[in-house]
Design a protein around this motif. Structure first.
Motif, PDB file in Angstrom:
ATOM      1  N   LEU A 220       3.846 -37.529  38.938  1.00  0.00           N
ATOM      2  CA  LEU A 220       4.932 -36.568  38.841  1.00  0.00           C
ATOM      3  C   LEU A 220       4.396 -35.146  38.700  1.00  0.00           C
ATOM      4  CD1 LEU A 220       8.016 -36.721  38.830  1.00  0.00           C
ATOM      5  CD2 LEU A 220       7.944 -36.696  36.348  1.00  0.00           C
ATOM      6  N   PHE A 221       3.385 -34.976  37.869  1.00  0.00           N
ATOM      7  CA  PHE A 221       2.832 -33.641  37.685  1.00  0.00           C
ATOM      8  C   PHE A 221       2.026 -33.191  38.901  1.00  0.00           C
ATOM      9  CE2 PHE A 221       3.974 -34.513  33.310  1.00  0.00           C
ATOM     10  CZ  PHE A 221       4.459 -33.281  32.897  1.00  0.00           C
ATOM     11  N   SER A 222       1.493 -34.112  39.665  1.00  0.00           N
ATOM     12  CA  SER A 222       0.820 -33.744  40.915  1.00  0.00           C
ATOM     13  C   SER A 222       1.823 -33.115  41.881  1.00  0.00           C
ATOM     14  CB  SER A 222       0.169 -34.977  41.558  1.00  0.00           C
ATOM     15  OG  SER A 222      -0.913 -35.434  40.786  1.00  0.00           O
TER      16      SER A 222
ATOM     17  N   MET B  94       9.033 -22.611  37.004  1.00  0.00           N
ATOM     18  CA  MET B  94       8.641 -23.269  35.761  1.00  0.00           C
ATOM     19  C   MET B  94       9.729 -23.141  34.698  1.00  0.00           C
ATOM     20  SD  MET B  94       5.847 -24.639  36.605  1.00  0.00           S
ATOM     21  CE  MET B  94       5.302 -25.316  35.031  1.00  0.00           C
ATOM     22  N   GLN B  95      10.484 -22.042  34.723  1.00  0.00           N
ATOM     23  CA  GLN B  95      11.587 -21.891  33.778  1.00  0.00           C
ATOM     24  C   GLN B  95      12.662 -22.944  34.041  1.00  0.00           C
ATOM     25  OE1 GLN B  95      11.834 -19.790  31.138  1.00  0.00           O
ATOM     26  NE2 GLN B  95      13.732 -20.856  30.632  1.00  0.00           N
ATOM     27  N   LYS B  96      12.983 -23.157  35.303  1.00  0.00           N
ATOM     28  CA  LYS B  96      13.966 -24.196  35.658  1.00  0.00           C
ATOM     29  C   LYS B  96      13.459 -25.568  35.238  1.00  0.00           C
ATOM     30  CE  LYS B  96      17.291 -22.036  38.001  1.00  0.00           C
ATOM     31  NZ  LYS B  96      18.739 -22.168  37.667  1.00  0.00           N
TER      32      LYS B  96
ATOM     33  N   GLY C  67      12.517 -44.488  36.143  1.00  0.00           N
ATOM     34  CA  GLY C  67      13.344 -44.853  37.279  1.00  0.00           C
ATOM     35  C   GLY C  67      14.377 -43.808  37.667  1.00  0.00           C
ATOM     36  N   GLN C  68      14.538 -42.761  36.856  1.00  0.00           N
ATOM     37  CA  GLN C  68      15.553 -41.744  37.124  1.00  0.00           C
ATOM     38  C   GLN C  68      14.943 -40.520  37.801  1.00  0.00           C
ATOM     39  OE1 GLN C  68      18.915 -42.404  36.470  1.00  0.00           O
ATOM     40  NE2 GLN C  68      17.977 -44.414  36.132  1.00  0.00           N
ATOM     41  N   THR C  69      15.825 -39.691  38.401  1.00  0.00           N
ATOM     42  CA  THR C  69      15.403 -38.505  39.141  1.00  0.00           C
ATOM     43  C   THR C  69      16.058 -37.261  38.569  1.00  0.00           C
ATOM     44  OG1 THR C  69      15.123 -39.771  41.193  1.00  0.00           O
ATOM     45  CG2 THR C  69      15.375 -37.386  41.414  1.00  0.00           C
ATOM     46  N   VAL C  70      15.319 -36.175  38.507  1.00  0.00           N
ATOM     47  CA  VAL C  70      15.885 -34.892  38.111  1.00  0.00           C
ATOM     48  C   VAL C  70      15.760 -33.938  39.298  1.00  0.00           C
ATOM     49  CG1 VAL C  70      13.704 -34.012  37.179  1.00  0.00           C
ATOM     50  CG2 VAL C  70      15.865 -33.091  36.332  1.00  0.00           C
ATOM     51  N   GLU C  71      16.761 -33.089  39.481  1.00  0.00           N
ATOM     52  CA  GLU C  71      16.763 -32.123  40.570  1.00  0.00           C
ATOM     53  C   GLU C  71      16.501 -30.723  40.025  1.00  0.00           C
ATOM     54  OE1 GLU C  71      20.412 -32.382  42.690  1.00  0.00           O
ATOM     55  OE2 GLU C  71      19.942 -34.319  43.620  1.00  0.00           O
ATOM     56  N   ILE C  72      15.589 -30.018  40.664  1.00  0.00           N
ATOM     57  CA  ILE C  72      15.265 -28.650  40.283  1.00  0.00           C
ATOM     58  C   ILE C  72      15.580 -27.742  41.474  1.00  0.00           C
ATOM     59  CG2 ILE C  72      13.480 -27.081  39.459  1.00  0.00           C
ATOM     60  CD1 ILE C  72      14.012 -29.332  37.521  1.00  0.00           C
ATOM     61  N   LYS C  73      16.448 -26.745  41.263  1.00  0.00           N
ATOM     62  CA  LYS C  73      16.769 -25.787  42.319  1.00  0.00           C
ATOM     63  C   LYS C  73      15.863 -24.571  42.169  1.00  0.00           C
ATOM     64  CE  LYS C  73      21.626 -27.120  42.838  1.00  0.00           C
ATOM     65  NZ  LYS C  73      23.035 -26.651  42.804  1.00  0.00           N
TER      66      LYS C  73
ATOM     67  N   HIS D 156      13.247 -32.884  44.153  1.00  0.00           N
ATOM     68  CA  HIS D 156      13.565 -34.128  43.462  1.00  0.00           C
ATOM     69  C   HIS D 156      12.306 -34.677  42.802  1.00  0.00           C
ATOM     70  CE1 HIS D 156      16.756 -33.781  46.534  1.00  0.00           C
ATOM     71  NE2 HIS D 156      17.520 -34.381  45.631  1.00  0.00           N
ATOM     72  N   LEU D 157      12.366 -34.855  41.503  1.00  0.00           N
ATOM     73  CA  LEU D 157      11.239 -35.396  40.741  1.00  0.00           C
ATOM     74  C   LEU D 157      11.664 -36.731  40.143  1.00  0.00           C
ATOM     75  CD1 LEU D 157      10.147 -32.116  38.938  1.00  0.00           C
ATOM     76  CD2 LEU D 157       9.072 -33.170  40.947  1.00  0.00           C
ATOM     77  N   THR D 158      11.076 -37.800  40.637  1.00  0.00           N
ATOM     78  CA  THR D 158      11.447 -39.145  40.208  1.00  0.00           C
ATOM     79  C   THR D 158      10.357 -39.746  39.346  1.00  0.00           C
ATOM     80  OG1 THR D 158      12.731 -39.486  42.227  1.00  0.00           O
ATOM     81  CG2 THR D 158      12.133 -41.454  40.969  1.00  0.00           C
TER      82      THR D 158
END
Length: 523
Positions: free
Chosen positions: A213-215, A236-238, A248-254, A266-268
């Motif tokens: 994920l961090f990669s 990085m603030q977002k 198993g969940q995903t977060v969305e960053i705009k 999308h970060l899963t």
């Protein structure tokens, strides 16, 4: 999962450990890479190696007199007082909806020292900046930031400007005095510009272990850096405002990028959180199945193991993978996935360790004995450069054969896409070694006796005598003497009886016992 110097509980129980280290002055804390860190020299202090060595030698007296007379320096009375390599910084509050993705991001650049002869790593960007802090918090943060600089550039000060540089990603671990760990994720690359220039490193510090994920986050940071440093901050603030997703969940960053518009990233998080910091593929790319078994055997008996390779990413991935093979047990000793050159004398420590050393430093470690020295290089003369000699006979022969059969299932996933391949290989490998512990010590729950008052008591002798196989009993007798088994049992004794019925290890034990019961009835 690169790492840190962790010298916890060596030669003592958990209760004694807590008492002993509660009396240690905070000045003894060392930041280390796992797991660990130490400090690079900031402007105004001693030059590079000399200054850092001064601080390090003051913290680890046994290493001060040099390598020639190390044998008489490392007396048993000193080794029982191993200072933990720890990193103490101000603790960040957790969001109500979940943990922060990270504590902070820093950019570490190589700057010419005062006389212009060498480069020193210095932090040139930090997000977020912490302006409102108590004096002791500022001091602890400065220690941590110096340590980060050192582990981002473990090669030391011998750099020259470059026109080409292969970007690489690796990780290390910062270990607290209480044994808790934070992860350092690092990507080194050549910054935008013309002509020869030194590389720079981006480092994210997080209490969360999730290398993949961090990669992906670094991919986004690197893309923005090539346009402008100013674009890193809003992204990085977002990210910092978002809660870390559940397995198993995903977060969305705009995030807005000039000329590209608003992007949705999308970060899963992997479903199997136990293995989200591990990539067993790298381990098995470097070693054969039989060689991995020998490394596992040495690790399970808590021996000294050094891995050498050219690539920083290879070292950090392999060391984390080896530590993961020990699940549900946890490596309790020194763990440094990438040993900075300035700290290379850590190889002289007489206590157990897992160390990653760049191959250019091979001559500085080959005079060690009573350890396993593993060459991970592609073009190597031999894998094991130094051995104790019994690594292939530590594990019970029948169980070795079972592990090898289980590992052969990896061949069935050779044609799938990379992400699915890593996931499936991780599953096959983890289950093979988890089954080993089910077969050897999986009956442990039957030998913990609880009373209405006080903690439970583990019946060591009855547990050991219950093992029918002589070869397994011989192995378990040795394994019971390790710190990882001792701590596992101590934590077990503190649980309530219902607490024993949880986790993947117990599920695997229940599955095995059920199959064994069915097989017995058929006979």
């Amino acid at each position: 999962m690169s790492e840190s110097v962790t010298r916890r509980r060596t030669g003592m129980g958990l209760r004694n450990f807590k008492h002993r280290w509660s009396e240690q002055p905070r000045d003894n804390l060392v930041t280390s890479d796992v797991p660990g860190k130490d400090s690079a020299t900031p402007p105004g202090e001693d030059d590079g190696r000399q200054g850092a060595l001064k601080r390090f030698s003051a913290m680890w007296p046994p290493f001060r007199k040099g390598r020639k007379d190390k044998a008489k320096d490392l007396e048993p009375t000193e080794t029982r007082q191993n200072p933990p390599v720890a990193d103490n910084v101000s603790i960040q509050p957790r969001r109500v909806s979940g943990q922060y993705f990270f504590e902070y991001l820093v950019v570490v650049s190589l700057k010419k020292n005062k006389d212009g002869s060498n480069y020193e790593p210095q932090i040139t960007y930090q997000f977020p900046k912490r302006d409102v802090m108590a004096k002791f918090q500022k001091e602890e943060e400065e220690k941590t930031l110096k340590a980060i600089s050192l582990f981002c550039f473990p090669e030391g000060i011998n750099w020259a400007p470059l026109t080409e540089y292969h970007s690489e990603t690796f990780s290390f671990v910062l270990t607290e005095i209480d044994g808790s760990r934070r992860n350092g994720y690092c990507r080194r690359l050549l910054p935008r510009g013309k002509g020869a220039r030194p590389p720079e490193a981006y480092c994210i510090i997080s209490s969360l272990a999730c290398f993949g994920l961090f990669s992906k986050i670094f991919d986004e940071v690197e893309k923005r850096r090539q346009i402008s440093m100013a674009l890193i901050y809003p992204f990085m603030q977002k990210l910092r405002e978002a809660s870390f997703p559940a397995p198993g969940q995903t977060v969305e960053i705009k995030s807005f990028i000039p000329e590209s518009g608003t992007e949705i990233i999308h970060l899963t998080r992997p479903l199997d959180s136990w293995l989200e910091h591990v990539n067993f593929c790298t381990l098995f790319d470097c070693l054969t199945d039989e060689e991995v078994l020998q490394v596992f055997a040495a690790a399970v008996l808590e021996r000294r193991i050094i891995f050498i390779a050219e690539e920083l990413g290879t070292l950090s991935q392999v060391l984390h993978a080896v530590a993961a093979l020990l699940y549900p047990f946890t490596w309790q000793h020194t763990f440094i996935s990438i040993v900075p050159e300035i700290l290379i004398d850590v190889v002289m420590a007489p206590t157990p360790y897992l160390l990653g050393v760049q191959k250019r430093l091979l001559d500085l470690v080959t005079d060690q004995s009573d350890l396993l020295l593993v060459d991970l290089s592609k073009h190597k003369e031999k894998t094991f450069r130094v051995t104790i000699g019994d690594e292939d006979s530590i594990l019970p022969p029948k169980l070795q054969a079972e592990i090898l059969v289980a590992l052969s299932q990896r061949k069935n996933v050779s044609d799938v896409e990379e992400a699915k391949k890593v996931e499936e290989v991780n599953r096959v490998v983890s289950e093979a070694f988890l089954h080993f512990f089910v077969r050897t010590v999986g009956h442990y729950t039957s030998y913990v006796k609880f009373t209405k008052e006080g903690p439970g008591v583990f019946e060591n002798r009855r547990f050991y005598k219950a093992i029918e196989s002589k070869t397994i009993r011989h192995f378990v007798k040795k394994f019971m003497q390790t710190q990882m088994f001792d701590l596992f049992i101590q934590e077990l004794e503190q649980q309530q009886p219902l607490g024993l019925q949880q986790g993947i290890f117990h599920r695997k034990i229940a599955e095995y016992q059920k199959k064994k019961s069915v097989k017995t009835k058929k006979h």
